[in-house]
Design a protein around this motif. Structure first.
Motif, mmCIF file in Angstrom:
data_model
loop_
_atom_site.group_PDB
_atom_site.id
_atom_site.type_symbol
_atom_site.label_atom_id
_atom_site.label_comp_id
_atom_site.label_asym_id
_atom_site.label_seq_id
_atom_site.Cartn_x
_atom_site.Cartn_y
_atom_site.Cartn_z
ATOM 1 N N VAL A 78 -4.972 5.175 5.755
ATOM 2 C CA VAL A 78 -6.490 4.898 5.772
ATOM 3 C C VAL A 78 -6.810 3.577 6.317
ATOM 4 O O VAL A 78 -7.749 3.295 7.087
ATOM 5 C CB VAL A 78 -6.814 4.912 4.214
ATOM 6 N N LEU A 79 -5.832 2.416 6.068
ATOM 7 C CA LEU A 79 -6.157 1.126 6.629
ATOM 8 C C LEU A 79 -6.278 1.202 7.813
ATOM 9 O O LEU A 79 -7.007 0.418 8.740
ATOM 10 C CB LEU A 79 -5.204 0.334 5.939
ATOM 11 N N LEU A 115 0.902 -1.214 0.060
ATOM 12 C CA LEU A 115 -0.087 0.140 -0.128
ATOM 13 C C LEU A 115 0.843 1.309 0.264
ATOM 14 O O LEU A 115 1.857 1.126 0.592
ATOM 15 C CB LEU A 115 -0.916 0.015 1.170
ATOM 16 N N THR A 116 0.192 2.195 -0.544
ATOM 17 C CA THR A 116 1.042 3.587 -0.236
ATOM 18 C C THR A 116 1.217 3.971 1.110
ATOM 19 O O THR A 116 0.185 3.625 1.861
ATOM 20 C CB THR A 116 0.288 4.697 -1.104
ATOM 21 N N ARG A 135 -6.561 -3.146 -3.658
ATOM 22 C CA ARG A 135 -5.186 -3.570 -3.552
ATOM 23 C C ARG A 135 -5.216 -5.050 -2.721
ATOM 24 O O ARG A 135 -4.575 -5.820 -2.862
ATOM 25 C CB ARG A 135 -4.579 -2.495 -2.965
ATOM 26 N N HIS A 143 -9.694 6.784 -1.429
ATOM 27 C CA HIS A 143 -8.513 5.989 -1.002
ATOM 28 C C HIS A 143 -9.188 4.614 -0.350
ATOM 29 O O HIS A 143 -8.652 3.568 -0.524
ATOM 30 C CB HIS A 143 -8.174 6.959 0.258
ATOM 31 N N VAL A 144 -10.281 4.529 0.321
ATOM 32 C CA VAL A 144 -10.937 3.442 0.917
ATOM 33 C C VAL A 144 -11.126 2.315 -0.198
ATOM 34 O O VAL A 144 -10.624 1.512 -0.067
ATOM 35 C CB VAL A 144 -12.210 3.586 1.740
ATOM 36 N N SER A 183 -9.338 2.234 -2.779
ATOM 37 C CA SER A 183 -8.311 1.906 -3.412
ATOM 38 C C SER A 183 -7.586 0.540 -2.496
ATOM 39 O O SER A 183 -6.947 -0.162 -3.078
ATOM 40 C CB SER A 183 -7.276 3.121 -3.465
ATOM 41 N N VAL A 184 -7.645 0.945 -1.129
ATOM 42 C CA VAL A 184 -7.356 -0.086 -0.224
ATOM 43 C C VAL A 184 -8.101 -1.482 -0.585
ATOM 44 O O VAL A 184 -7.214 -2.458 -0.751
ATOM 45 C CB VAL A 184 -7.442 0.451 1.195
ATOM 46 N N ARG A 201 -0.193 6.744 2.195
ATOM 47 C CA ARG A 201 -1.713 7.217 2.471
ATOM 48 C C ARG A 201 -2.551 5.926 2.653
ATOM 49 O O ARG A 201 -3.511 6.122 3.501
ATOM 50 C CB ARG A 201 -2.131 8.072 1.233
ATOM 51 N N GLU A 202 -2.338 4.984 1.759
ATOM 52 C CA GLU A 202 -3.456 4.034 1.867
ATOM 53 C C GLU A 202 -3.072 3.175 3.097
ATOM 54 O O GLU A 202 -4.098 2.674 3.817
ATOM 55 C CB GLU A 202 -3.184 3.004 0.746
ATOM 56 N N SER A 203 -1.795 3.155 3.702
ATOM 57 C CA SER A 203 -1.792 2.685 5.053
ATOM 58 C C SER A 203 -2.418 3.331 6.152
ATOM 59 O O SER A 203 -2.840 2.669 6.828
ATOM 60 C CB SER A 203 0.013 2.533 5.569
#
Length: 74
Positions: free
Chosen positions: A19-20, A12-13, A53, A46-47, A49-50, A15-17
């Motif tokens: 968000v997670l 994850l990027t 992925r 972003h959600v 995208s998470v 930012r995605e981390s």
């Protein structure tokens, strides 16, 4: 196991981390937006995208997958 391409899509990027981790705390899109100082629309992006992925069906699935992969430490 449903991850067909190994761990490449688990990365994850930054930012995605973030968000997670917020998802793991039960944050809503609005809460995520406030915490990261972004719009709710961007938080939703972003959600999504998470979930994509991680190959997750929904938010709680994403958190479970993240925990199994060591991406979320609670």
């Amino acid at each position: 196991r449903s991850d067909h391409s190994g761990d490449s899509e688990a990365l994850l990027t930054a930012r995605e981390s973030e968000v997670l981790l917020l998802l793991a705390q039960g944050a809503t899109n609005k809460t995520i937006a406030r915490a990261l100082d972004i719009s709710v629309h961007t938080a939703k992006f972003h959600v999504a995208s998470v979930l994509s992925r991680l190959g997750a069906r929904n938010r709680s699935d994403a958190v479970a997958i993240g925990m199994r992969r060591g991406l979320v430490l609670l």
